[in-house]
Design a protein around this motif. Structure first.
Motif, short mmCIF file in Angstrom:
data_model
loop_
_atom_site.label_atom_id
_atom_site.label_comp_id
_atom_site.label_asym_id
_atom_site.label_seq_id
_atom_site.Cartn_x
_atom_site.Cartn_y
_atom_site.Cartn_z
N GLU A 180 17.75 0.36 -6.49
CA GLU A 180 16.95 -0.04 -7.65
C GLU A 180 17.84 -0.40 -8.83
O GLU A 180 18.83 0.27 -9.11
CB GLU A 180 15.99 1.07 -8.04
N HIS A 218 5.04 0.17 -8.91
CA HIS A 218 6.41 0.46 -8.52
C HIS A 218 6.54 0.26 -7.02
O HIS A 218 5.83 0.90 -6.24
CB HIS A 218 6.78 1.90 -8.91
N ASP A 225 7.29 -1.46 -14.83
CA ASP A 225 6.04 -0.89 -14.34
C ASP A 225 5.06 -0.69 -15.49
O ASP A 225 5.46 -0.33 -16.60
CB ASP A 225 6.29 0.47 -13.66
#
Length: 480
Positions: A244, A129, A254
């Motif tokens: 994001e 991440h 992720d």
């Protein structure tokens, strides 16, 4: 992979070179090079021409450059060799060519090819991440690896994992700009493996660990400042609303862990480091005369073994690892062709610089020395750095190395502070522009292929002017 047509052209070029070498008179190799004081500044025009071609043509005619850069490089090499042979004889031209290839170019390109091939066989899979903490840690890791596996190797190893980690964020340009600053440049300053200028210094007699001891503090200072600035900037963007993307829009979600494919290449990398170190420590005193150029036994052993490691890496690396890295020969092929011309055309420049006050570049010597003739380290740092920013840092290093006399034993002793300035200027300021160091453009191209809108040539100069120049001014005040 290399196209058959390119392979045929290289075979033809090699055959032509071999034919010329065989047809050259037997006494040609016994000639001596002319005194640098006898050369005028016009002999530097082919060297300036190849460097300006590298800097300018890709900007204004990228398609032409992509197809014909090898021909352009060859023309500049011929533009030096033909007049040089006419003026000083075929024997002197043959000796200049032999010295450029045997003593410098072949060791240089063999090492780069080995590091590029071995690093290209290590594929990092999985997705982290891209938070400020993770991004800063990845930049720090890449900076540390750059002195071990080269700036090209470290950049190619980590650029794709960094892209995947940040492909869910909206503001990511700064991540890859700082990646170029640190991983593709500053991180390569601690060993001859790190950056081409330092390897050229090693080939000219600078100790393997000399750069580690003398550049560690400047490198750590610049790295710490840049990582701090990066973390603050990345945290600012990360905290902005809407930074994001929604989880469903993340191109590569992720994953729980990181998987490294091609781990055997780490062992080959360790052997490559050991070979370079061996060639600096083992001095059996056996020297071969190859077409008039001197080649030490330890260098023959090193380069032969590095070539073997390259082949072993190709044989033992899973195909999926190289596919995952989008590995191909195009970058190293471009470097090989361009630097062949650079090493040939720089020969008269080196001769003139070694002539010192008697040479055509005496005025350059006056700029970087005081009224007593003592070197001004700050001037060497900035003169080397500015030229490295817009030409190429490897030949620029050689220019100033030879301006200081070119004697590594003297430079490592009484001239140590100046050699540090030259080394730091070449390595650090290769980050000032896209054309300062080979990995810079490679990182830009890979990032853009993944949809990152990287700055233009002048946009990138804006980044380096705002971030790097103040850091380098402070570095000058502290260390030079």
């Amino acid at each position: 992979m290399v196209q058959p047509r390119a392979a045929c052209s290289r075979k033809a070029a090699a055959g032509a070179f071999a034919s010329v070498a065989l047809a050259w008179p037997a006494g040609a190799w016994a000639a001596a090079l002319p005194d640098g004081a006898a050369l005028g500044p016009h002999w530097a025009l082919p060297f300036a021409g190849i460097l300006l071609s590298i800097a300018v043509i890709p900007l204004f005619a990228p398609a032409f450059w992509h197809r014909h850069f090898g021909k352009v490089a060859a023309l500049w090499a011929i533009a030096f060799l033909a007049p040089f042979a006419y003026a000083f004889g075929a024997a002197a031209a043959a000796l200049a060519l032999a010295h450029a290839f045997v003593a410098e170019y072949i060791p240089f390109i063999v090492l780069l090819t080995a590091l590029y091939t071995i690093a290209g066989g290590i594929c990092v899979r999985g997705n982290l991440h891209g938070s400020p903490r993770v991004n800063t840690a990845m930049l720090a890791l890449g900076t540390a690896l750059a002195s071990i596996m080269g700036t090209t190797g470290a950049a190619m190893l980590l650029i794709r994992p960094l892209l995947r980690a940040n492909d869910n964020r909206r503001h990511v340009v700064h991540v890859f700009v700082f990646f170029i600053f640190l991983v593709a440049n500053v991180g390569g300053s601690l060993s001859p493996l790190g950056d081409p200028p330092l390897f050229l210094g090693f080939l000219n007699g600078v100790g393997f660990f000399w750069t580690t001891r003398h550049l560690a503090l400047p490198m750590l200072f610049v790295t710490a400042v840049l990582l701090t600035v990066f973390y603050a900037l990345d945290a600012y963007f990360y905290k902005r609303p809407g930074e994001e993307r929604a989880p469903g829009l993340d191109p590569s979600p992720d994953s729980l862990g990181i998987v490294i494919e091609g781990k055997r290449n780490f062992g080959l990398l360790a052997l490559a480091i050991a070979l370079v170190l061996m060639s600096g420590l083992w001095k059996p005193g056996i020297v071969f005369d190859v077409a008039g150029a001197h080649l030490a036994l330890q260098d023959v052993v090193r380069d032969t073994a590095l070539a073997v490691l390259t082949l072993v890496s190709l044989a033992i690396t899973p195909r999926t690892a190289r596919t995952g890295n989008a590995f191909n020969w195009a970058p190293i092929e471009e470097v090989a062709k361009l630097f062949a011309a650079i090493f040939v055309t720089i020969a008269p420049v080196v001769m003139m610089l070694k002539a010192g006050e008697r040479g055509a570049f005496a005025s350059v010597l006056h700029v970087v020395t005081d009224t007593q003739g003592r070197p001004i380290d700050a001037m060497y740092f900035w003169a080397t750095g500015i030229l490295s920013s817009f030409l190429d840092n490897a030949p620029t290093y050689l220019v100033f190395f030879n301006l200081m006399g070119g004697d590594a034993r003297v430079l490592m002793d009484t001239g140590a502070s100046t050699l540090v300035a030259i080394s730091a200027g070449a390595v650090f300021m290769g980050a000032n522009s896209y054309i300062g160091n080979a990995p810079n453009f490679m990182v830009k191209a890979i990032a853009e292929s993944r949809g990152v809108r990287m700055p233009s040539f002048f946009g990138y100069l804006g980044w380096s002017g705002a971030v790097l120049i103040p850091v380098f001014l402070l570095t000058t005040w502290l260390f030079f």
